[in-house]
Scaffold this active site. Structure first.
Site, PDB file in Angstrom:
ATOM      1  N   GLY A  46       0.829  -1.234   0.217  1.00  0.00           N
ATOM      2  CA  GLY A  46      -0.056  -0.371  -0.021  1.00  0.00           C
ATOM      3  C   GLY A  46       0.856   1.453   0.008  1.00  0.00           C
ATOM      4  O   GLY A  46       2.199   0.845   0.413  1.00  0.00           O
ATOM      5  N   GLN A  51       2.645  10.126   1.475  1.00  0.00           N
ATOM      6  CA  GLN A  51       3.677   9.744   0.948  1.00  0.00           C
ATOM      7  C   GLN A  51       5.309  10.351   0.605  1.00  0.00           C
ATOM      8  O   GLN A  51       5.791   9.633   0.482  1.00  0.00           O
ATOM      9  CB  GLN A  51       3.747   7.847   1.435  1.00  0.00           C
ATOM     10  N   CYS A  88       6.481  -0.086   6.058  1.00  0.00           N
ATOM     11  CA  CYS A  88       6.038   0.946   5.445  1.00  0.00           C
ATOM     12  C   CYS A  88       6.861   1.100   4.368  1.00  0.00           C
ATOM     13  O   CYS A  88       8.785   1.281   5.044  1.00  0.00           O
ATOM     14  CB  CYS A  88       5.784   2.137   6.171  1.00  0.00           C
ATOM     15  N   LEU A  89       6.484   1.558   3.348  1.00  0.00           N
ATOM     16  CA  LEU A  89       7.793   2.107   2.364  1.00  0.00           C
ATOM     17  C   LEU A  89       9.103   3.637   2.678  1.00  0.00           C
ATOM     18  O   LEU A  89       9.949   3.998   2.434  1.00  0.00           O
ATOM     19  CB  LEU A  89       6.896   2.071   0.862  1.00  0.00           C
ATOM     20  N   HIS A 130      -3.605   0.617   8.171  1.00  0.00           N
ATOM     21  CA  HIS A 130      -2.098   1.516   7.732  1.00  0.00           C
ATOM     22  C   HIS A 130      -2.286   3.087   7.052  1.00  0.00           C
ATOM     23  O   HIS A 130      -1.973   3.816   7.286  1.00  0.00           O
ATOM     24  CB  HIS A 130      -1.344   0.658   6.943  1.00  0.00           C
ATOM     25  N   GLU A 131      -2.803   2.594   6.126  1.00  0.00           N
ATOM     26  CA  GLU A 131      -2.696   3.413   4.502  1.00  0.00           C
ATOM     27  C   GLU A 131      -3.434   4.403   5.233  1.00  0.00           C
ATOM     28  O   GLU A 131      -3.773   5.841   5.274  1.00  0.00           O
ATOM     29  CB  GLU A 131      -2.647   3.231   3.327  1.00  0.00           C
ATOM     30  N   HIS A 134      -2.121   7.150   7.634  1.00  0.00           N
ATOM     31  CA  HIS A 134      -1.576   8.111   7.709  1.00  0.00           C
ATOM     32  C   HIS A 134      -2.059   9.150   6.611  1.00  0.00           C
ATOM     33  O   HIS A 134      -1.353  10.234   6.794  1.00  0.00           O
ATOM     34  CB  HIS A 134      -0.684   7.624   5.561  1.00  0.00           C
TER      35      HIS A 134
HETATM   36 NI    NI Z   1       3.054   2.843   5.381  1.00  0.00          NI
END
Ligand code: NI
Length: 152
Positions: A46, A51, A88-89, A130-131, A134
């Site tokens: 995701g 981000q 997480c990226l 998670h997303e 954000h």
């Molecule tokens: Ni993330």
């Protein structure tokens, strides 16, 4: 389409609240296309707009079958619990144990402005939580109960 740079942990933009999308214009479509390409490049599950430095309530989630586009997403209900490794990226190479609901139903808009609902289980449920976090400036690191050793 273009690859966008991913904002890394420590950048204040990741702690900011994203704004609701009022109108889906060409810039939003371009953002969604770029986010898809960026997610694919990094083999992520995701990606949320903050981000890539855009404070709009937009995220994408790869369910394994398809890539869902979540515009102004909301969690409608959750069920059960799962504890597992999460990353997480924006935290390259870092993974920690996080407990999340096992089933998460969301409501969101797609790029055509159509509202839809989707029930995700396991990894998809985890990614929804998670997303969407954000978009409110929250990060998975806040929930990590144990950081995992990096894979060699
Ligand atoms: Ni993330």
């Amino acid at each position: 389409m273009a690859i966008r740079n991913i904002v890394k942990f420590g950048d204040d933009i990741l702690k900011k609240k994203s704004r609701e999308v009022k109108k889906i214009d060409d810039r939003i479509i371009c953002l969604l296309d770029d986010m898809r390409e960026t997610l694919k490049l990094h083999n992520g599950v995701g990606l949320a707009a903050p981000q890539v430095g855009v404070l709009k309530r937009i995220a994408i989630v790869d369910t394994g079958d398809t890539i869902l586009e979540l515009i102004n997403p909301e969690i409608i209900c959750t069920e059960g619990e799962q504890t597992g490794a999460e990353g997480c990226l924006s935290f390259p190479g870092e993974y920690g144990l996080v407990t999340r609901p096992n089933i998460v139903k969301i409501r969101a808009m797609d790029r055509n402005g159509c509202m839809y609902e989707y029930t995700g289980e396991e990894l998809t449920a985890r990614a929804f939580c998670h997303e969407i976090e954000h978009l409110d400036g929250h990060l998975f690191s806040e929930h990590v109960t144990e950081w995992l050793e990096p894979e060699k």
